[in-house]
Design a protein around this motif. Structure first.
Motif, short mmCIF file in Angstrom:
data_model
loop_
_atom_site.label_atom_id
_atom_site.label_comp_id
_atom_site.label_asym_id
_atom_site.label_seq_id
_atom_site.Cartn_x
_atom_site.Cartn_y
_atom_site.Cartn_z
N ILE A 147 33.83 42.24 38.65
CA ILE A 147 34.72 42.21 39.82
C ILE A 147 34.02 42.83 41.02
CG2 ILE A 147 36.84 43.21 40.79
CD1 ILE A 147 38.10 42.78 37.96
N ASN A 148 33.32 43.95 40.81
CA ASN A 148 32.58 44.58 41.91
C ASN A 148 31.55 43.63 42.51
OD1 ASN A 148 33.99 47.00 41.71
ND2 ASN A 148 32.47 47.94 40.36
N THR A 151 33.25 40.86 44.38
CA THR A 151 33.83 41.40 45.62
C THR A 151 32.76 41.46 46.71
OG1 THR A 151 35.48 42.67 44.40
CG2 THR A 151 35.03 43.37 46.65
N GLN A 155 32.73 39.28 50.23
CA GLN A 155 32.70 39.96 51.52
C GLN A 155 31.48 39.60 52.35
OE1 GLN A 155 32.92 44.08 50.31
NE2 GLN A 155 35.15 44.03 50.10
N ASP A 165 36.65 34.82 44.91
CA ASP A 165 38.06 35.22 44.81
C ASP A 165 38.70 34.68 43.54
OD1 ASP A 165 37.85 36.62 47.18
OD2 ASP A 165 38.82 35.07 48.41
N ILE A 168 37.46 36.80 40.67
CA ILE A 168 38.11 38.11 40.71
C ILE A 168 39.52 38.02 40.12
CG2 ILE A 168 39.06 39.89 42.24
CD1 ILE A 168 36.55 39.32 44.07
#
Length: 179
Positions: A147-148, A151, A155, A165, A168
């Motif tokens: 997930i990190n 992310t 971004q 997304d 995630i």
């Protein structure tokens, strides 16, 4: 050569001899410049020709590598990947090869080696590297780390935003940390 009464050359003969030597030096310089220019042109043309041939070879090898991956022939795919990495290939091509090598290693549960390849991708293309790390951590069932990574990708890279997304959201369901 006309000598004066004292056995010396006249001033005009000396000047003519100087001009002849100077002319020879200038001509030698011009010939040298022409030779260097021809060598440069030949070198550039041979490099251009070589890169065109290499591109065709690289494209063919990448196709073979992908075929072996589809067929789960890991050893053959890695062999071609290593051949490609031994060649003088463009950075974008290195990203593709490192990516495929990382995927192969992840499929084989060689996660340390897969992460090494992902870090090589990361050094060339941040978004691609983080995305590959996200995939590898997903395979490792390290969902929070995945997930990190996704992310960061979402971004920093509009190209991967929607896909990141989606990953995630799916990973949050798998890890039980949200909707």
């Amino acid at each position: 050569m006309t000598k004066g009464t004292n056995g010396m050359r006249s001033h005009s003969e000396k000047a003519d001899a100087k001009r002849a030597r100077l002319l020879l030096k200038v001509l030698a310089g011009v010939v040298f410049v022409i030779i260097v220019a021809v060598a440069i042109v030949v070198g550039v043309l041979s490099l251009h020709e070589k890169s065109a041939v290499d591109k065709a070879v690289v494209d063919e090898k990448l196709g073979q590598m992908e075929k072996f991956i589809d067929e789960q022939k890991w050893t053959e795919a890695k062999s071609i990947g290593n051949e490609l990495l031994d060649m003088n290939i463009a950075q974008g091509t290195k990203v593709s090869v490192y990516w495929e090598m990382g995927i192969i290693e992840s499929y084989q549960k060689n996660f340390g080696t897969a992460i090494d390849y992902a870090n090589k991708v990361l050094n060339i293309s941040s978004a691609d590297g983080h995305y590959l790390l996200g995939l590898i951590y997903t395979d490792m069932k390290k969902y929070d780390q995945a997930i990190n990574e996704f992310t960061i990708v979402g971004q920093t890279s509009p190209m991967y935003k929607n896909t990141a997304d989606s990953w995630i959201a799916e990973l949050k369901k798998l890890s039980g940390s949200g909707k």
